[in-house]
Design a protein around this motif. Structure first.
Motif, PDB file in Angstrom:
ATOM      1  N   UNK A  46      39.835  39.556  32.524  1.00 12.67           N
ATOM      2  CA  UNK A  46      38.694  39.426  32.976  1.00 12.67           C
ATOM      3  C   UNK A  46      38.076  40.434  34.113  1.00 12.67           C
ATOM      4  N   UNK A  47      38.807  41.096  34.527  1.00 15.94           N
ATOM      5  CA  UNK A  47      38.564  42.259  35.865  1.00 15.94           C
ATOM      6  C   UNK A  47      37.898  41.553  36.677  1.00 15.94           C
ATOM      7  N   UNK A  74      35.800  47.497  32.511  1.00  9.78           N
ATOM      8  CA  UNK A  74      34.676  46.237  32.461  1.00  9.78           C
ATOM      9  C   UNK A  74      34.412  45.704  33.799  1.00  9.78           C
ATOM     10  N   UNK A  75      34.904  46.554  35.052  1.00  8.05           N
ATOM     11  CA  UNK A  75      34.695  46.041  36.373  1.00  8.05           C
ATOM     12  C   UNK A  75      33.449  45.844  36.734  1.00  8.05           C
ATOM     13  N   UNK A  83      41.408  52.169  41.413  1.00  4.64           N
ATOM     14  CA  UNK A  83      41.235  50.816  40.772  1.00  4.64           C
ATOM     15  C   UNK A  83      42.527  50.420  39.970  1.00  4.64           C
ATOM     16  N   UNK A  84      42.784  49.040  40.476  1.00  2.00           N
ATOM     17  CA  UNK A  84      43.917  48.163  39.565  1.00  2.00           C
ATOM     18  C   UNK A  84      43.302  46.686  39.818  1.00  2.00           C
ATOM     19  N   UNK A 106      32.606  41.233  41.843  1.00  2.00           N
ATOM     20  CA  UNK A 106      33.704  41.112  40.992  1.00  2.00           C
ATOM     21  C   UNK A 106      33.173  40.628  39.947  1.00  2.00           C
ATOM     22  N   UNK A 107      31.876  40.035  39.706  1.00  2.00           N
ATOM     23  CA  UNK A 107      31.317  39.592  38.638  1.00  2.00           C
ATOM     24  C   UNK A 107      29.838  39.935  38.234  1.00  2.00           C
TER      25      UNK A 107
END
Length: 107
Positions: A46-47, A74-75, A83-84, A106-107
């Motif tokens: 989901x990232x 897809x973040x 990025x992680x 985040x979304x």
């Protein structure tokens, strides 16, 4: 036990201590760190647990695996070289003092 410093978008910091072997996302969620949504529960699908690893620690954390690398495309926030997905970072004593930045979205 390793301590992780989460730098939040508002400029504040949260220090969290967790046992070695704990996944970074689990440490954040169990300590109520704002901004780590973790919708998929740590399945790298989901990232929503995206973080930026501080440059001092990127080598210690290591690179993402192929599944994580694909998911990072897809973040919601900009993907950066640091990025992680925090669900894919396992804490160890070597990561004591790890600093990660939580993106604004985040979304």
């Amino acid at each position: 036990m390793p301590t992780v410093i989460f730098q939040l978008p508002d400029g504040s910091e949260r220090k969290v201590t967790a046992a070695p072997g704990t996944v970074l996302m689990q440490a954040a969620v169990s300590h109520g760190v704002d901004g780590i949504v973790a919708e998929c529960g740590g399945n790298a699908s989901c990232a929503t647990c995206h973080v930026y690893v501080d440059d001092r620690h990127t080598e210690l954390v290591g690179p993402p695996n192929d599944v994580e690398d694909e998911m990072l495309d897809f973040t919601a926030a900009e993907r950066r070289p640091s990025s992680r997905l925090s669900c894919q970072v396992q804490l160890s004593d070597a990561l004591d003092g790890l600093v990660v930045r939580v993106p604004e979205e985040q979304v």
